[in-house]
Design an enzyme around this catalytic site. Structure first.
Site, PDB file in Angstrom:
ATOM      1  CG  ASP A 266     -28.807  48.808  37.849  1.00 10.47           C
ATOM      2  OD1 ASP A 266     -28.961  49.673  38.725  1.00 10.47           O
ATOM      3  OD2 ASP A 266     -28.323  47.679  38.080  1.00 10.47           O
TER       4      ASP A 266
ATOM      5  CB  THR B  23     -27.474  52.149  44.140  1.00 12.72           C
ATOM      6  OG1 THR B  23     -28.334  53.282  44.355  1.00 12.72           O
ATOM      7  CG2 THR B  23     -26.059  52.609  43.904  1.00 12.72           C
TER       8      THR B  23
ATOM      9  CB  CYS C 256     -22.292  54.753  47.301  1.00 17.21           C
ATOM     10  SG  CYS C 256     -21.168  53.520  46.656  1.00 17.21           S
TER      11      CYS C 256
ATOM     12  CB  CYS D 244     -22.804  49.227  43.278  1.00 14.56           C
ATOM     13  SG  CYS D 244     -22.146  49.705  44.884  1.00 14.56           S
TER      14      CYS D 244
ATOM     15  CB  ALA E  18     -29.671  53.312  47.744  1.00 17.23           C
TER      16      ALA E  18
END
Ligand SMILES: Cc1cc2nc3c(=O)[nH]c(=O)nc-3n(C[C@H](O)[C@H](O)[C@H](O)COP(=O)(O)OP(=O)(O)OC[C@H]3O[C@@H](n4cnc5c(N)ncnc54)[C@H](O)[C@@H]3O)c2cc1C
Length: 424
Positions: free
Chosen positions: A325, A334, A368, A163, A336
């Site tokens: 990640d 993220t 984000c 993030c 998402a």
């Protein structure tokens, strides 16, 4: 205990569980093991909300056993070694488990040791915190409320992180809180970032720059934090900025900027800023057991798993897939992104099992959600083209109240009830 599985998934976090449930929805007969030592599953995207006092920390942590899909085997152990020549992994307990297909999803490692004094400071210094550990967002919220003015420092490292928005999201909310409390004019806020800009996608930059200007936030880009000194509450960063520019900053910030030390490398200077409040974000990299394994991309300085950025299949080991990640793809790290990566991995694994061509492709999509103040949120969505990839029929280059509600209410519900069940 069984020692061989058709599919072994390393890590039962956002990525591992998402891919396991989606595989089973498409083929309930698959023989899947998830290897993860953690008793708990964490919803990290809400840590910023907890730190802003609008979300309950207890709603970010649930028992892992309630989310491991039925009809899979949970091996509660940590992987320590990959043995690709025998298609097996070794666990901390010494157990060796083999597989036909492996999915690597152990997330990212927080490298506190790269900022001297930071790990001690976040736990022991009442003026230092970090939203990157479950234990600390509640401390951040207490510190924001207790702050009476002075120098507040927010840091962002020079490595990729999970993030990328999290280091500045909390800064905007803290500034808005201090504004509402009527003390913002007594606050000197600094954003010290190893990156070159506030946000990489230019279409979203305007709204963030406006937020920075309204908060009178002083930005220091290309500035890499190397030390938190708790004995005199200073943060030390390295920069190649011009000496005159730095000397002007010392004048501009009065007593806040302490000093500039030139290094052996003439271009590099060390700057020390005294703070009354510090939110620190650690440098990050692949977990060591990945970094030191043949799975790592030899050309990636952070040791991420080498995958084809579209198919998410390992570039060299064709029965290995990876997402989340830990991958070396040039996308944002993220949840998402994982939502779009998981179906690609699932389709490609099902094709692989049938000896068919691997054709599903990940676009690099990520999102984000950046709150610019309480009740306003900019939902930046983009992909590998570094262009906006907006999903909603409104102008997403501006912050909206409805996006704040999405982040605060809808996404946490969606995560626990739909994403981890494979239905969203
Ligand atoms: C402060 C903060 C704010 C964020 N905000 C957002 C946001 O607004 N939106 C968004 O989409 N994302 C956000 N994220 C990022 C998001 O949480 C991560 O991208 C996501 O959790 C990554 O999923 P993952 O499965 O790759 O890793 P994780 O969810 O971290 O899971 C990794 C799993 O692997 C396990 N594991 C680790 N080592 C081993 C081992 N050796 N053997 C076996 N298992 C192992 C761990 O126990 C863990 O369960 C945020 C993160 C933070 C910290």
């Amino acid at each position: 205990m069984k020692k061989k599985f058709q599919i072994v998934i390393i890590g039962a976090g956002n990525a591992g569980i998402s891919v396991a449930v989606q595989l089973l929805r498409k083929n309930s007969g698959l023989d899947i093991a998830l290897v993860d030592p953690s008793e708990y599953h964490y919803y990290q995207p809400a840590y910023t909300l907890v730190a802003a006092g609008v979300f309950d920390i207890n709603k970010t942590k649930k028992f892992q056993k309630d989310y491991i899909p039925q009809n899979t085997t949970w091996i509660k152990d940590s992987v320590t070694e990959f043995k690709h020549d025998t298609n097996s992994i070794v666990c901390g307990s010494g157990n060796e488990i083999s597989y036909d297909i492996m999915i690597v999803a152990p997330g990212i490692q927080l490298d506190w040791s790269k900022i001297k004094g930071s790990k001690e400071a976040i736990f022991n210094n009442p003026k230092v915190t970090s939203n990157y550990l479950f234990e600390l967002p509640t401390k951040t919220w207490q510190m924001i409320q207790d702050f009476k003015g002075g120098v507040a420092v927010f840091t962002n490292p020079n490595t990729p992180i999970k993030c990328g928005g999290a280091p500045h999201k909390i800064m905007y909310l803290a500034v808005d809180y201090w504004r509402k409390k009527g003390i913002l004019d007594k606050c000197q806020v600094h954003y010290i970032s190893g990156a070159g800009v506030l946000f990489g996608i230019k279409e979203y930059l305007g709204a963030l720059e406006q937020t920075v200007a309204e908060g009178n936030i002083h930005t220091h880009f290309g500035s890499n934090v190397v030390e938190i000194n708790s004995s005199n509450n200073t943060v030390v960063y390295e920069t190649k900025a011009n000496k005159e520019v730095l000397e002007n900053e010392v004048k501009q910030f009065g007593g806040a900027c302490y000093g500039i030390t030139e290094q052996a490398d003439e271009q590099l200077k060390k700057v020390e800023i005294a703070f009354d409040f510090c939110h620190v974000v650690p440098p990050q990299s692949a977990p060591d057991f990945v970094k030191n394994s043949p799975l790592a991309d030899p050309n990636n300085p952070h040791g991420y798993v080498e995958v084809d950025m579209y198919t998410l299949q390992h570039s060299r080991f064709k029965n290995v897939f990876s997402l989340g990640d830990v991958i070396n793809a040039p996308c944002s790290k993220t949840g998402a992104a994982i939502r779009k990566q998981a179906p690609v991995v699932v389709d490609n694994i099902l094709s692989y099992l049938k000896n068919e061509a691997i054709v599903a492709k990940y676009s690099g999509y990520s999102a984000c959600p950046i709150p610019t103040k309480y009740g306003r949120l900019l939902l930046a969505e983009f992909d590998y083209t570094n262009k906006p990839a907006m999903s909603f029929p409104i102008n997403q280059t501006k912050p909206w109240w409805v996006m704040w509600i999405l982040k605060l209410k809808i996404l946490p519900w969606l995560y626990w009830n739909k994403i981890l069940k494979g239905t969203a």
